[in-house]
Design an enzyme around this catalytic site. Structure first.
Site, PDB file in Angstrom:
ATOM      1  N   SER A   1       0.825  -1.199   0.000  1.00 25.28           N
ATOM      2  CA  SER A   1       0.000   0.000   0.000  1.00 25.28           C
ATOM      3  C   SER A   1       0.863   1.253   0.000  1.00 25.28           C
ATOM      4  CB  SER A   1      -0.970  -0.040   1.180  1.00 25.28           C
ATOM      5  OG  SER A   1      -1.877   1.042   1.111  1.00 25.28           O
TER       6      SER A   1
ATOM      7  N   ASP B   1      -3.896   6.202  -2.966  1.00 22.17           N
ATOM      8  CA  ASP B   1      -2.749   5.663  -2.244  1.00 22.17           C
ATOM      9  C   ASP B   1      -1.972   4.717  -3.156  1.00 22.17           C
ATOM     10  OD1 ASP B   1      -4.535   3.533  -2.243  1.00 22.17           O
ATOM     11  OD2 ASP B   1      -4.118   2.941  -0.183  1.00 22.17           O
TER      12      ASP B   1
ATOM     13  N   ASP C   1      -1.563   1.456  -3.659  1.00 18.48           N
ATOM     14  CA  ASP C   1      -2.205   0.365  -4.394  1.00 18.48           C
ATOM     15  C   ASP C   1      -3.580   0.764  -4.911  1.00 18.48           C
ATOM     16  OD1 ASP C   1      -3.169   0.403  -1.754  1.00 18.48           O
ATOM     17  OD2 ASP C   1      -3.579  -1.743  -1.717  1.00 18.48           O
TER      18      ASP C   1
ATOM     19  N   ASP D   1      -6.435   1.505  -3.711  1.00 19.24           N
ATOM     20  CA  ASP D   1      -7.736   1.035  -3.214  1.00 19.24           C
ATOM     21  C   ASP D   1      -8.418   2.096  -2.351  1.00 19.24           C
ATOM     22  OD1 ASP D   1      -6.023   0.820  -1.037  1.00 19.24           O
ATOM     23  OD2 ASP D   1      -6.747  -1.147  -0.407  1.00 19.24           O
TER      24      ASP D   1
END
Length: 454
Positions: free
Chosen positions: A99, A243, A245, A247
């Site tokens: 992340s 962010d 990743d 998501d």
């Protein structure tokens, strides 16, 4: 000697420094353990742009295939694109990402078929136990017939699916600045937003897992400064930050002012309820704003309050049949997306809501942002339990105050509330406070901090 995975396997995922805490040999064992625990005959795997991600992902695939399981690799993707693949293909999935953590970190987010979560109580502890055992005794015997490893493109299908859920074809043209933070939003946004009535101003779309411009965590105010400035310079209608990743999404208005994730939760909840005829359950965690359950009730819905954390939200979504859920951390969950979280779908809702009327975003979200919040304040403490007990002792005898311990300690009065909860992984207490006005919020916040840090 068996590997000690206590610092690597977290409550919801695997995350640690490469190669100090884990490497490709361990990733291979995780692949074998994952398919054993999920009893899978086939799985899907994706990865982000970190330098270590392709190697770790392929090692996991080898571990799974050695057990006779067929592996579909979708390559570079966002976490919610992996959830899409897990849902659409009805396969257990693994996403290699850490992340917003710094470049030397990597991790695995795992799910069962249909994007159902794998957390501490839903398989992750069993996976850890197997990997620890095999790291000492050696990997299990390979299957007589190994599984296949094949590649598949899913980006176009993922984009088409999201766009089928929110109609943006008739919105007024909008100018939107998008900060991908050198993360996976730079991969997904051009395809998802392509062809829509949007003038996209890209920032940091180059995939670079070393994050050369800023940390890919838009909840930290320092990381949206560039976005805020660019929105004002471009006279844009809004800005969106993703962010690492992709998501989670964070939104700023036409002045560069941050829009709280609670306001986004309330806005999207009202839209989802309208789509479902003014009926439906909406999940919110216990540190979202009072605005969220109020807006849900005003729009005919039923708000349900949960603990913080995606495994709790997803479990409650499944249990109640909820149509939508939101968290203070800018995670947004949709029944139409297999109860999984997708920042991209939330972003499309915001664009549709803004483009469907003539006013600015600041005016649109004002109706959903009714109170003053402290944001999350972390304090390092040696004795989390003792400090929580001291806070409880201070407030439990006060008139007109209610306490509950669903997640940490929440104290509520007519004009304010606060929650203090311990971190699962660090010696921290996290404080969130909200009140009807700034002065009251500051007074409550400072009093509680005085006890925490006293």
């Amino acid at each position: 000697m068996a590997a000690d995975l206590s610092q690597l396997v977290k409550a919801y995922d695997v995350r640690g420094v490469v190669p100090d805490q884990w490497d490709e040999s361990l990733a291979e064992l995780f692949g074998a353990a994952f398919v054993q625990v999920t009893d899978a005959s086939a799985i899907v795997i994706g990865h982000d742009m970190r330098p270590s991600s392709p190697g770790l992902s392929r090692a996991f695939a080898r571990g799974a295939a050695a057990r006779g399981v067929d592996v579909t690799e979708i390559g570079l993707c966002s976490t919610d694109q992996l959830y899409y693949a897990s849902g659409a293909l009805n396969l257990p999935g693994a996403m290699f990402t850490a992340s917003h953590n710094p470049a030397q970190y990597n991790g695995i987010k795992m799910c069962r078929a249909g994007a159902a979560p794998v957390g501490q109580d839903t398989g992750l502890a069993d996976i850890r136990e197997l990997v620890e055992r095999w790291s000492e005794s050696g990997a299990p015997e390979p299957a007589a017939t190994p599984g296949t490893i094949t590649q598949r493109e899913t980006l176009e299908d993922y984009a088409a699916y999201l766009r089928s859920l929110v109609d943006l074809t008739s919105i007024r043209p909008l100018k939107v600045v998008v900060d991908a933070g050198n993360g996976m939003g730079g991969h997904t946004v051009p395809t998802v937003f392509g062809g829509l009535p949007l003038d996209v101003v890209p920032m940091y779309f180059e995939l670079d897992g070393t994050f050369p411009n800023h940390e890919a965590n838009p909840l930290d105010p320092a990381n949206i400064v560039d976005l805020q400035k660019r929105v004002r310079e471009e006279s844009a209608d809004l800005g969106i930050a993703f962010d690492g990743d992709a998501d989670r999404c964070f939104v700023v208005d036409e002045h560069g002012g941050p829009v709280s994730p609670s306001a986004i939760t309330a806005l999207v909840a009202s839209r989802e309820l309208a789509k479902h005829g003014g009926k439906g359950t909406i999940i919110h965690n216990l540190i979202t704003s009072w605005s969220v359950p109020e807006v849900v009730k005003e729009n005919g819905g039923t708000p349900v309050r949960t603990r913080v954390g995606h495994s709790f939200i997803k479990a409650e979504m499944a249990k109640t049949g909820a149509i939508f859920g939101g968290e203070h951390s800018a995670h947004y969950y949709f029944k139409d997306f297999w109860n999984a979280d997708t920042g991209m779908l939330a972003a499309l809702h915001v664009l549709a809501a803004l483009g469907g009327q003539e006013g600015p975003l600041s005016g649109l979200v004002a109706q959903y942002d009714r109170y003053t919040g402290s944001g999350e304040i972390n304090s390092t403490v040696a004795d989390q339990t003792g400090r929580l007990a001291a806070i409880k002792a201070t407030y439990e005898a006060r008139e007109g105050v209610e306490l509950d311990e669903l997640d940490g300690l929440t104290v509520t009065s007519a004009d304010w509330w606060f929650n203090v909860r311990p971190s699962n992984t660090e010696p921290l207490l996290r404080l969130n406070a909200e009140a009807r006005d700034e002065a009251t919020m500051a007074k409550v916040r400072d009093e509680v901090l005085g006890i925490i840090r006293g």
